[in-house]
Design an enzyme around this catalytic site. Structure first.
Site, PDB file in Angstrom:
ATOM      1  N   ASP A 294       0.949  -1.034  -0.094  1.00 24.53           N
ATOM      2  CA  ASP A 294       0.149  -0.038   0.010  1.00 24.53           C
ATOM      3  C   ASP A 294       0.712   1.240   0.005  1.00 24.53           C
ATOM      4  OD1 ASP A 294      -2.459   1.304   0.124  1.00 24.53           O
ATOM      5  OD2 ASP A 294      -2.358   1.469   2.315  1.00 24.53           O
TER       6      ASP A 294
ATOM      7  N   LYS B  59      -0.761  -0.627  -4.683  1.00 27.31           N
ATOM      8  CA  LYS B  59      -1.137   0.607  -5.192  1.00 27.31           C
ATOM      9  C   LYS B  59      -0.137   1.256  -6.322  1.00 27.31           C
ATOM     10  CE  LYS B  59      -2.168   3.309  -1.588  1.00 27.31           C
ATOM     11  NZ  LYS B  59      -1.852   4.467  -0.453  1.00 27.31           N
TER      12      LYS B  59
END
Length: 214
Positions: A128, A168
């Site tokens: 992330d 991400k």
């Protein structure tokens, strides 16, 4: 999170802070004791997009601070599984997670990860991570793609054949080339924008399923 020179009172009156404080996912995270709203991005992807993390899985969480993804992962792999989280920042300990303070792309970080894995192959790599935002869209985009490339390089070293990757990313310069590169290593690729991801955020997630091996 980027450094802000604003004092606390000024931040609390900012438009960003008001949006943040009123965000339903933020409120839910506070109510349920999550480390951050990001937990719901991961749980949605796990539940809806065929990213299978089960009892006994080995998962590496790159750039894991503040730890909300690692907490969710540990609850799914159980005692027989292994979750390793690595970040440059100091983290509060997480039950069932092996935490490493360091850079996963450095020789020291790689050595610490190998030691933590103790010969086990990785089933899933997740990230992330995002760069510190400079405000220059092109600079931020290239930094994001750089992190994506580092994540893919790591996965190619450690993932077992058939394993998965989740990271991400941002849409923009360098994205198409990176997605093609990802397709060389994974049989299926999905673009995902979870409900818990703010609509105003440029972020979305790339899911690579069924690693082909090198």
């Amino acid at each position: 999170m980027g450094y802000s020179s604003k004092n606390k009172a000024a931040r609390k009156t900012s438009a960003w802070y008001q949006r943040h404080a009123n965000d339903p996912h933020v409120k839910r995270a506070q109510k349920e004791g999550k480390r951050s709203r990001a937990a719901y991005k991961l749980t949605e992807i796990l539940d809806l997009h065929k990213l299978e993390i089960k009892k006994g899985s080995v998962v590496v969480d790159l750039g894991c601070a503040p730890g909300s993804w690692s907490v969710e992962l540990a609850s799914r792999v159980g005692a027989e599984g292994l979750v390793i989280g690595i970040d440059l920042l100091e983290l509060t300990p997480i039950t069932g997670v092996t935490l490493i303070k360091g850079d996963f792309d450095s020789p020291e970080g790689q050595e610490a990860l190998k030691k933590a894995l103790n010969g086990r192959q990785v089933d899933v790599v997740v990230s992330d991570m995002a760069p510190e935002m400079s405000g220059n869209k092109l600079v931020d985009q290239m930094r994001m793609i750089g992190l994506n490339e580092m994540t893919l390089h790591f996965a190619r070293q450690y993932l077992r054949p058939g394993g998965d990757i989740l990271m991400k990313t941002f849409m923009g310069e360098g994205y198409d080339n990176f997605r093609r590169e990802l397709g060389k290593s994974f049989k299926r690729i999905k673009n995902i924008k979870p409900d818990a991801s703010r609509k105003t955020s440029p972020e979305f997630f790339l899911l690579g399923l069924d690693y082909k091996g090198e």
